[in-house]
Design a protein around this motif. Structure first.
Motif, PDB file in Angstrom:
ATOM      1  N   LEU A   3       0.485  -1.239  -0.342  1.00 11.77           N
ATOM      2  CA  LEU A   3      -0.049  -0.111  -0.078  1.00 11.77           C
ATOM      3  C   LEU A   3       0.846   0.945  -0.195  1.00 11.77           C
ATOM      4  CD1 LEU A   3      -2.990  -1.242   2.792  1.00 11.77           C
ATOM      5  CD2 LEU A   3      -2.775  -0.684   0.157  1.00 11.77           C
ATOM      6  N   ARG A   4       1.840   1.351   1.128  1.00 13.31           N
ATOM      7  CA  ARG A   4       2.576   2.298   1.402  1.00 13.31           C
ATOM      8  C   ARG A   4       3.822   2.862  -1.279  1.00 13.31           C
ATOM      9  NH1 ARG A   4       5.282   0.633   5.200  1.00 13.31           N
ATOM     10  NH2 ARG A   4       6.439  -0.506   4.309  1.00 13.31           N
ATOM     11  N   ARG A   5       3.994   1.393  -1.528  1.00  8.22           N
ATOM     12  CA  ARG A   5       4.578   1.572  -2.501  1.00  8.22           C
ATOM     13  C   ARG A   5       3.316   1.915  -3.410  1.00  8.22           C
ATOM     14  NH1 ARG A   5       7.321  -3.332  -1.169  1.00  8.22           N
ATOM     15  NH2 ARG A   5       5.644  -4.035  -2.391  1.00  8.22           N
ATOM     16  N   TYR A   6       2.511   1.599  -3.191  1.00  7.28           N
ATOM     17  CA  TYR A   6       1.476   1.851  -4.661  1.00  7.28           C
ATOM     18  C   TYR A   6       0.389   3.864  -4.486  1.00  7.28           C
ATOM     19  CZ  TYR A   6      -3.478   1.575  -6.490  1.00  7.28           C
ATOM     20  OH  TYR A   6      -3.900   2.225  -7.633  1.00  7.28           O
ATOM     21  N   GLN A  63      19.858  -4.220  -6.007  1.00 10.51           N
ATOM     22  CA  GLN A  63      19.602  -2.646  -5.515  1.00 10.51           C
ATOM     23  C   GLN A  63      18.222  -2.749  -6.069  1.00 10.51           C
ATOM     24  OE1 GLN A  63      23.004  -1.787  -7.836  1.00 10.51           O
ATOM     25  NE2 GLN A  63      24.230  -0.558  -6.179  1.00 10.51           N
ATOM     26  N   LEU A  64      18.116  -2.618  -6.906  1.00  7.30           N
ATOM     27  CA  LEU A  64      16.699  -2.923  -7.911  1.00  7.30           C
ATOM     28  C   LEU A  64      15.240  -2.680  -6.005  1.00  7.30           C
ATOM     29  CD1 LEU A  64      17.301  -3.926 -11.275  1.00  7.30           C
ATOM     30  CD2 LEU A  64      17.018  -0.925 -10.127  1.00  7.30           C
ATOM     31  N   LEU A  65      15.678  -3.560  -6.037  1.00  8.62           N
ATOM     32  CA  LEU A  65      14.724  -4.659  -4.739  1.00  8.62           C
ATOM     33  C   LEU A  65      14.910  -3.537  -3.439  1.00  8.62           C
ATOM     34  CD1 LEU A  65      15.815  -8.323  -4.894  1.00  8.62           C
ATOM     35  CD2 LEU A  65      13.367  -7.522  -4.754  1.00  8.62           C
ATOM     36  N   GLU A  66      16.653  -3.276  -3.272  1.00  9.61           N
ATOM     37  CA  GLU A  66      16.104  -2.119  -1.764  1.00  9.61           C
ATOM     38  C   GLU A  66      15.449  -0.864  -2.232  1.00  9.61           C
ATOM     39  OE1 GLU A  66      20.234  -1.908  -0.673  1.00  9.61           O
ATOM     40  OE2 GLU A  66      20.143  -4.105  -0.323  1.00  9.61           O
ATOM     41  N   THR A  67      15.637  -0.294  -3.924  1.00  6.97           N
ATOM     42  CA  THR A  67      15.462   1.376  -3.805  1.00  6.97           C
ATOM     43  C   THR A  67      13.668   1.013  -4.560  1.00  6.97           C
ATOM     44  OG1 THR A  67      17.302   1.656  -4.921  1.00  6.97           O
ATOM     45  CG2 THR A  67      15.673   3.211  -5.960  1.00  6.97           C
ATOM     46  N   LEU A 114      10.295   0.300 -14.133  1.00  9.77           N
ATOM     47  CA  LEU A 114      10.922   1.236 -15.362  1.00  9.77           C
ATOM     48  C   LEU A 114      11.680   3.458 -15.433  1.00  9.77           C
ATOM     49  CD1 LEU A 114      11.577   1.323 -18.703  1.00  9.77           C
ATOM     50  CD2 LEU A 114       9.079   2.262 -18.788  1.00  9.77           C
ATOM     51  N   TYR A 115      10.368   3.230 -14.334  1.00 10.81           N
ATOM     52  CA  TYR A 115      10.519   4.954 -14.414  1.00 10.81           C
ATOM     53  C   TYR A 115      12.182   5.209 -13.700  1.00 10.81           C
ATOM     54  CZ  TYR A 115      10.401   9.716 -12.577  1.00 10.81           C
ATOM     55  OH  TYR A 115      10.120  11.151 -11.959  1.00 10.81           O
ATOM     56  N   PHE A 116      12.744   4.001 -12.800  1.00  8.34           N
ATOM     57  CA  PHE A 116      13.796   4.331 -11.702  1.00  8.34           C
ATOM     58  C   PHE A 116      15.157   4.176 -12.286  1.00  8.34           C
ATOM     59  CE2 PHE A 116      17.652   2.131  -9.651  1.00  8.34           C
ATOM     60  CZ  PHE A 116      17.325   3.111  -8.623  1.00  8.34           C
ATOM     61  N   LEU A 117      14.650   3.067 -13.922  1.00 11.00           N
ATOM     62  CA  LEU A 117      16.326   2.981 -14.511  1.00 11.00           C
ATOM     63  C   LEU A 117      16.308   3.816 -15.832  1.00 11.00           C
ATOM     64  CD1 LEU A 117      15.213  -0.889 -15.054  1.00 11.00           C
ATOM     65  CD2 LEU A 117      17.704   0.229 -13.535  1.00 11.00           C
ATOM     66  N   ALA A 118      15.186   4.093 -16.414  1.00 13.11           N
ATOM     67  CA  ALA A 118      14.941   5.442 -17.066  1.00 13.11           C
ATOM     68  C   ALA A 118      15.410   6.932 -16.735  1.00 13.11           C
ATOM     69  CB  ALA A 118      13.329   5.340 -17.747  1.00 13.11           C
ATOM     70  N   PHE A 127      13.465  -1.621   1.712  1.00 11.86           N
ATOM     71  CA  PHE A 127      13.726  -2.215   1.883  1.00 11.86           C
ATOM     72  C   PHE A 127      13.267  -3.534   3.018  1.00 11.86           C
ATOM     73  CE2 PHE A 127      16.519   0.918   2.224  1.00 11.86           C
ATOM     74  CZ  PHE A 127      18.174   0.567   1.958  1.00 11.86           C
ATOM     75  N   ASP A 128      11.814  -3.222   3.897  1.00 10.95           N
ATOM     76  CA  ASP A 128      10.463  -4.588   3.500  1.00 10.95           C
ATOM     77  C   ASP A 128      10.754  -5.320   2.788  1.00 10.95           C
ATOM     78  OD1 ASP A 128       9.059  -2.071   2.045  1.00 10.95           O
ATOM     79  OD2 ASP A 128       8.070  -1.732   4.302  1.00 10.95           O
ATOM     80  N   TYR A 129      10.984  -4.817   1.306  1.00  7.40           N
ATOM     81  CA  TYR A 129      10.255  -6.772   0.586  1.00  7.40           C
ATOM     82  C   TYR A 129      10.919  -7.915   0.948  1.00  7.40           C
ATOM     83  CZ  TYR A 129       9.477  -9.234  -3.552  1.00  7.40           C
ATOM     84  OH  TYR A 129       9.106 -10.489  -4.137  1.00  7.40           O
TER      85      TYR A 129
END
Length: 229
Positions: A118-121, A177-181, A162-166, A185-187
């Motif tokens: 929910l936080r990420r969404y 790094q992608l999982l963390e960003t 995609l947005y982060f990489l682009a 960290f709570d994944y």
């Protein structure tokens, strides 16, 4: 967080009741479904903030329900399953699930995962977060992807990745790094989650056609980057 609705889908009524009691203590409103067809109908009626979805269901299994929900909504889906095999996890993610949790699980972990998705969404603000490359527009403010001027259906986590990489062209990121960003960290998942999302993104980006100046590229032994010539 209070009063956000969770749709819990499981054919085991005892599990559903236990989840409902725990989530209601956390301030959620809970709707229950015990088969796949009812789950789809209740989803359309109740507009939940997140769906907890068992895989083994009568009438329509969890993968089919996930597919149906993804046709009409990007609301977060967490798969609940007694199956811990990689195939089931990957299939759920490929169909658009945001996370998975294998039974038996601790209630605290379940709540943490719900709050995380929910936080990420909801991680948007009023700023216009848009990045444009030839043939593609990625807008994080309204969670929209346009390829060749046409809006493309895309789950929130794929768009965020995609947005982060682009926004960091030509920079290589490891899966961790992608999982963390992107996931945070709570994944609770593993790095194969990134591979699944990249695979699905590439299927969409292929719609832009060949000979683009950009490419979602694998850097073998390291990770991924948004390569721009």
């Amino acid at each position: 967080m209070n009063n956000q609705r969770v749709l819990v889908v499981d054919d085991d009524k005892n599990i559903c009741e236990l989840i409902r009691l725990y989530l209601e203590k956390e301030g959620f409103t809970v709707t229950l479904a015990h088969d796949g067809q009812t789950a789809v109908n209740l989803f359309k009626e109740s507009s939940p903030a997140v769906v907890l979805l068992d895989v083994m269901l009568p009438k329509m299994d969890g993968f089919q329900v996930c597919r149906e929900i993804r046709r009409i909504s990007n609301i977060p889906i967490i798969m609940l399953t007694a199956k811990g095999e990689t195939f089931d996890k990957v299939l759920g993610l490929e169909l658009g699930a945001d996370d998975y949790i294998v039974k038996p699980f601790e209630n605290k972990e379940l709540v943490a995962r719900i709050k995380a998705v929910l936080r990420r969404y909801g991680q948007t603000d009023n700023a216009d977060k848009e990045i444009v490359y030839p043939s593609i527009v990625i807008n994080l403010s309204n969670y929209e992807l346009k390829i060749n001027g046409k809006s493309i259906d895309i789950p929130p986590k794929e768009l965020e990745l995609l947005y982060f990489l682009a926004t960091n062209p030509n920079k290589v990121f490891t899966r961790e790094q992608l999982l963390e960003t992107v996931w945070g960290f709570d994944y609770f998942g593993d790095s194969r989650t990134v591979d699944v999302h990249v695979k699905r993104l590439r299927e969409k980006l292929d719609l832009a056609g060949p000979d683009q100046i950009w490419q979602l590229k694998t850097v073998w032994g390291v990770g991924y980057k948004f390569d721009v010539k």
